[in-house]
Each structure stands twice: as structure tokens, then as C-alpha cells.
Write a protein that holds these residues in place. Structure first.
Motif, PDB file in Angstrom:
ATOM      1  N   ASN B  28      28.985 -25.562  15.138  1.00 28.79           N
ATOM      2  CA  ASN B  28      27.867 -26.482  14.954  1.00 28.79           C
ATOM      3  C   ASN B  28      28.324 -27.931  15.180  1.00 28.79           C
ATOM      4  O   ASN B  28      29.315 -28.375  14.615  1.00 28.79           O
ATOM      5  CB  ASN B  28      27.342 -26.315  13.526  1.00 28.79           C
ATOM      6  CG  ASN B  28      26.018 -26.995  13.342  1.00 28.79           C
ATOM      7  OD1 ASN B  28      25.840 -28.128  13.770  1.00 28.79           O
ATOM      8  ND2 ASN B  28      25.083 -26.321  12.703  1.00 28.79           N
ATOM      9  N   LEU B  79      24.643 -38.558  16.151  1.00 30.92           N
ATOM     10  CA  LEU B  79      23.532 -37.725  15.694  1.00 30.92           C
ATOM     11  C   LEU B  79      22.337 -37.856  16.630  1.00 30.92           C
ATOM     12  O   LEU B  79      21.606 -36.881  16.854  1.00 30.92           O
ATOM     13  CB  LEU B  79      23.154 -38.097  14.271  1.00 30.92           C
ATOM     14  CG  LEU B  79      24.017 -37.355  13.264  1.00 30.92           C
ATOM     15  CD1 LEU B  79      23.794 -37.857  11.881  1.00 30.92           C
ATOM     16  CD2 LEU B  79      23.737 -35.870  13.322  1.00 30.92           C
ATOM     17  N   ALA B  80      22.132 -39.054  17.200  1.00 27.54           N
ATOM     18  CA  ALA B  80      21.063 -39.192  18.179  1.00 27.54           C
ATOM     19  C   ALA B  80      21.310 -38.285  19.372  1.00 27.54           C
ATOM     20  O   ALA B  80      20.385 -37.608  19.861  1.00 27.54           O
ATOM     21  CB  ALA B  80      20.963 -40.651  18.626  1.00 27.54           C
ATOM     22  N   ILE B  81      22.577 -38.246  19.830  1.00 25.15           N
ATOM     23  CA  ILE B  81      22.917 -37.373  20.957  1.00 25.15           C
ATOM     24  C   ILE B  81      22.715 -35.911  20.580  1.00 25.15           C
ATOM     25  O   ILE B  81      22.168 -35.113  21.356  1.00 25.15           O
ATOM     26  CB  ILE B  81      24.370 -37.642  21.411  1.00 25.15           C
ATOM     27  CG1 ILE B  81      24.477 -39.035  22.016  1.00 25.15           C
ATOM     28  CG2 ILE B  81      24.813 -36.615  22.421  1.00 25.15           C
ATOM     29  CD1 ILE B  81      25.884 -39.458  22.311  1.00 25.15           C
ATOM     30  N   VAL B  82      23.124 -35.558  19.346  1.00 23.45           N
ATOM     31  CA  VAL B  82      22.971 -34.166  18.901  1.00 23.45           C
ATOM     32  C   VAL B  82      21.492 -33.782  18.861  1.00 23.45           C
ATOM     33  O   VAL B  82      21.104 -32.680  19.280  1.00 23.45           O
ATOM     34  CB  VAL B  82      23.650 -33.977  17.523  1.00 23.45           C
ATOM     35  CG1 VAL B  82      23.244 -32.647  16.915  1.00 23.45           C
ATOM     36  CG2 VAL B  82      25.147 -34.033  17.658  1.00 23.45           C
ATOM     37  N   LEU B  83      20.643 -34.696  18.370  1.00 19.21           N
ATOM     38  CA  LEU B  83      19.207 -34.406  18.324  1.00 19.21           C
ATOM     39  C   LEU B  83      18.660 -34.181  19.723  1.00 19.21           C
ATOM     40  O   LEU B  83      17.845 -33.282  19.964  1.00 19.21           O
ATOM     41  CB  LEU B  83      18.461 -35.564  17.659  1.00 19.21           C
ATOM     42  CG  LEU B  83      18.567 -35.671  16.147  1.00 19.21           C
ATOM     43  CD1 LEU B  83      17.646 -36.747  15.642  1.00 19.21           C
ATOM     44  CD2 LEU B  83      18.238 -34.351  15.505  1.00 19.21           C
ATOM     45  N   GLN B  84      19.105 -35.008  20.672  1.00 20.64           N
ATOM     46  CA  GLN B  84      18.631 -34.874  22.052  1.00 20.64           C
ATOM     47  C   GLN B  84      19.113 -33.545  22.653  1.00 20.64           C
ATOM     48  O   GLN B  84      18.349 -32.858  23.351  1.00 20.64           O
ATOM     49  CB  GLN B  84      19.150 -36.061  22.855  1.00 20.64           C
ATOM     50  CG  GLN B  84      18.357 -36.401  24.071  1.00 20.64           C
ATOM     51  CD  GLN B  84      16.881 -36.591  23.809  1.00 20.64           C
ATOM     52  OE1 GLN B  84      16.090 -35.768  24.205  1.00 20.64           O
ATOM     53  NE2 GLN B  84      16.515 -37.663  23.133  1.00 20.64           N
ATOM     54  N   PHE B  86      19.700 -30.851  20.956  1.00 22.87           N
ATOM     55  CA  PHE B  86      18.906 -29.797  20.327  1.00 22.87           C
ATOM     56  C   PHE B  86      17.533 -29.696  20.977  1.00 22.87           C
ATOM     57  O   PHE B  86      16.998 -28.600  21.179  1.00 22.87           O
ATOM     58  CB  PHE B  86      18.765 -30.090  18.836  1.00 22.87           C
ATOM     59  CG  PHE B  86      17.973 -29.047  18.106  1.00 22.87           C
ATOM     60  CD1 PHE B  86      18.503 -27.796  17.870  1.00 22.87           C
ATOM     61  CD2 PHE B  86      16.689 -29.310  17.674  1.00 22.87           C
ATOM     62  CE1 PHE B  86      17.779 -26.836  17.215  1.00 22.87           C
ATOM     63  CE2 PHE B  86      15.956 -28.350  17.014  1.00 22.87           C
ATOM     64  CZ  PHE B  86      16.502 -27.110  16.787  1.00 22.87           C
ATOM     65  N   LYS B  87      16.964 -30.850  21.327  1.00 21.58           N
ATOM     66  CA  LYS B  87      15.638 -30.857  21.942  1.00 21.58           C
ATOM     67  C   LYS B  87      15.683 -30.144  23.293  1.00 21.58           C
ATOM     68  O   LYS B  87      14.742 -29.453  23.671  1.00 21.58           O
ATOM     69  CB  LYS B  87      15.184 -32.311  22.115  1.00 21.58           C
ATOM     70  CG  LYS B  87      13.738 -32.528  21.764  1.00 21.58           C
ATOM     71  CD  LYS B  87      13.394 -33.995  21.859  1.00 21.58           C
ATOM     72  CE  LYS B  87      13.594 -34.710  20.541  1.00 21.58           C
ATOM     73  NZ  LYS B  87      13.414 -36.163  20.680  1.00 21.58           N
ATOM     74  N   GLN B  88      16.774 -30.296  24.024  1.00 21.79           N
ATOM     75  CA  GLN B  88      16.841 -29.723  25.363  1.00 21.79           C
ATOM     76  C   GLN B  88      17.346 -28.292  25.375  1.00 21.79           C
ATOM     77  O   GLN B  88      17.002 -27.523  26.260  1.00 21.79           O
ATOM     78  CB  GLN B  88      17.757 -30.585  26.241  1.00 21.79           C
ATOM     79  CG  GLN B  88      17.257 -32.004  26.315  1.00 21.79           C
ATOM     80  CD  GLN B  88      17.714 -32.706  27.558  1.00 21.79           C
ATOM     81  OE1 GLN B  88      18.604 -32.241  28.247  1.00 21.79           O
ATOM     82  NE2 GLN B  88      17.089 -33.839  27.845  1.00 21.79           N
ATOM     83  N   GLN B  90      17.650 -26.216  22.325  1.00 21.90           N
ATOM     84  CA  GLN B  90      17.261 -25.438  21.135  1.00 21.90           C
ATOM     85  C   GLN B  90      18.462 -24.910  20.359  1.00 21.90           C
ATOM     86  O   GLN B  90      18.355 -23.948  19.610  1.00 21.90           O
ATOM     87  CB  GLN B  90      16.319 -24.275  21.505  1.00 21.90           C
ATOM     88  CG  GLN B  90      14.871 -24.705  21.666  1.00 21.90           C
ATOM     89  CD  GLN B  90      14.670 -25.474  22.952  1.00 21.90           C
ATOM     90  OE1 GLN B  90      15.114 -25.036  24.003  1.00 21.90           O
ATOM     91  NE2 GLN B  90      14.053 -26.639  22.871  1.00 21.90           N
ATOM     92  N   VAL B  92      22.566 -26.368  18.690  1.00 18.68           N
ATOM     93  CA  VAL B  92      23.612 -27.394  18.650  1.00 18.68           C
ATOM     94  C   VAL B  92      24.984 -26.741  18.598  1.00 18.68           C
ATOM     95  O   VAL B  92      25.971 -27.393  18.300  1.00 18.68           O
ATOM     96  CB  VAL B  92      23.436 -28.348  17.445  1.00 18.68           C
ATOM     97  CG1 VAL B  92      22.260 -29.260  17.660  1.00 18.68           C
ATOM     98  CG2 VAL B  92      23.321 -27.589  16.154  1.00 18.68           C
TER      99      VAL B  92
END
Lengths: 171, 102
Positions: B28, B79-84, B86-88, B90, B92
Motif C-alpha cells: 500500500n 498524498l495528492a499523487i496517491v489520490l490521483q 487511486f482515481k486512475q 482504483q 494504491v
């Protein structure tokens, strides 16, 4: 054993024990909460080293900021439909072996080296004044650069994290 | 045995090793970030301990403050990169993000 020593062993055990949970717990949420106690233990070690300003900064920035951010990260990147948010591990054996060798080397180095340590340690009555003075004299340039870095990091994080659809709408 | 510089350095060494281990073994991405935080904390303990045992020379404290500042900036951007990611994707999990390999 003096009170200082007892407190040192307490905080060291708290730090190392919760760091073990962070490293080996299968649940991400448990690991995040163990990280809280690691940060608190490190703040206690700072107090024992008479770094009062750093101890407070540690609690405010790490516990109040970074840990909350990490928890948000956990919540936003997992499907909350399953209550147990677990994570797997990869390369467990090789990593453990390499890190074991690393830790052994570090312990050997640290315990064998003769450090240039002052014998009589003066008690200080607070470091905040001197840290503030130094930040605005000797360390003025790094201080200003750190301010700009934080601004850029905030803007960059907002830019990266916002949804791509909105970017298209704006364009 | 009274607590001295070596004790603090040993705690920092253990913390550093655990951080490396978390960074190397966790799938993760958020857990990997927690490993990075452990490593930065261990470096800070070293800086403050050396500062204390050099008759309270405050240079180490200032270095530690800048390390904390960098850690905050790093956590926000990472964390911003991780969120992005996850968005692309689905996910992490670092072992499943292998688009470049396909």
C-alpha cells in the motif's frame, strides 16, 4: 536508576513498540494509529533531550497535520465497504534479511564508536528564544526558502489532487 | 547504566531500520509513506541527540525543524499523487500499478 532514565526507557519502548506495529500490522488503520504513538514517543525523547520547542512542533505538525493527512489518505484510497482494511507485503524475507544486516551494522557502529561528547551537560531553560533568533539571523535564507517551498507544495498538492474533469471545464 | 548519547542513537537506528522495512515490504502506497515518516523521525532523533550532547549547540535543532517542514510538504504532495493514482487505477498497491510494463 534515575527518573530521567526511567522516562527514557518508557518513551524508547513506546516509540520502538509502536513502530513495530506500524511495520508489521496487517491493518492499515491500526498502523496509522500506532504511528500516532510513535510520534508521541519521539516527542517524549525530544523533551528528555531538552528540546522543548521541537517536542511541541513534533506534536503539532506530525500528530496534528501529517497523521491526519495520512488517515485521510487511507480513507480516500480504500473501499470502505469492507471494514477490515488490510494490506499485503512483498519480498518479506529478502527485505528482512537486508534490514537485519543494516540494523546490526548500525548498532555495532553506534555502540563501538567514541563520540565527541561533552562530559558536563548544562541544563537549558528553554530553546525557543534562541531558535527564533537564529531563524531570523543565521538561518534567514533557509527559513525564507522553506516558506516558499511550503507555499509551492500546498499549491502543487491542490493542483495534483483536484479532479481531472474540472481541469477540462476550466480549459 | 545511565542513559547517554548511545541510547538515543540506538533507538534512532531501530526506528530507521523499521522504516526501511516498512518502505520495502508494504504494498500500500500510504503505508510506504508511513515508513518514510519513520525514517525522517529517526534522523531527527539523531540530530537532536547530537545537538544535546554537544553542550546544547542549537544547529541540530534548526536542521530538525527544516526536516519537519520538508516532511510536511512531502506528505501533502505525495498524498495528492496517491489520490490521483487511486482515481486512475482504483488501487494504491504499488505492485498493481504496472501500466508502463504492459
Amino acid at each position: 536508576m534515575s527518573y530521567t532514565d526511567a522516562f527514557f526507557y518508557f518513551f524508547a519502548a513506546l516509540t520502538v513498540g509502536s513502530a513495530l506495529v506500524v511495520t508489521f500490522s496487517r491493518s492499515v488503520i491500526y498502523a496509522a494509529f500506532a504511528l500516532l504513538f510513535t510520534f508521541l514517543g519521539v516527542a517524549g525523547l525530544y523533551v528528555l533531550l531538552q528540546a522543548d520547542f521541537l517536542a511541541v512542533a513534533q506534536i503539532m505538525v506530525y500528530v496534528g497535520g501529517i497523521l491526519i493527512l495520512l488517515l485521510f489518505g487511507v480513507m480516500l484510497t480504500t473501499r470502505v465497504t469492507n471494514a477490515e482494511i488490510t494490506t499485503g507485503t512483498v519480498q518479506g524475507l529478502p527485505a528482512t534479511v537486508v534490514v537485519g544486516i543494516l540494523l546490526g551494522t548500525l548498532i555495532l557502529l553506534v555502540s563501538r564508536a567514541t563520540w565527541n561528547v561533552q562530559e558536563s551537560l548544562p541544563d537549558v531553560t528553554g530553546t525557543t528564544t534562541e531558535i527564533g533568533e537564529r531563524l531570523l539571523t543565521t538561518f534567514l535564507l533557509p527559513f525564507e526558502i522553506a516558506g516558499i517551498l511550503l507555499l509551492v507544495a500546498i499549491m502543487g498538492a491542490a493542483m495534483i489532487a483536484r479532479s481531472t474533469d474540472k481541469t477540462k471545464e476550466a480549459a | 547504566m545511565t542513559v547517554g548519547l548511545t541510547h538515543f542513537l540506538l533507538v534512532a537506528a531501530i526506528l530507521f531500520s523499521l522504516g526501511i522495512l516498512a518502505l520495502a515490504t508494504r504494498k500500500n502506497a500510504v503505508m510506504m509513506l508511513m515508513g518514510v515518516e519513520l525514517i525522517l523521525n529517526s534522523a531527527n532523533i539523531n540530530l537532536v541527540a547530537f545537538s544535546r550532547y554537544q553542550a546544547m549547540n542549537l544547529d541540530g535543532h534548526l536542521f530538525a525543524i527544516f526536516v519537519i517542514i520538508l516532511a510536511a510538504a512531502e506528505a501533502a504532495v505525495a498524498l495528492a499523487i496517491v489520490l490521483q493514482i487511486f482515481k486512475q487505477n482504483q488501487t494504491v498497491n504499488a505492485d498493481q500499478i504496472n501500466k508502463l510494463k504492459e
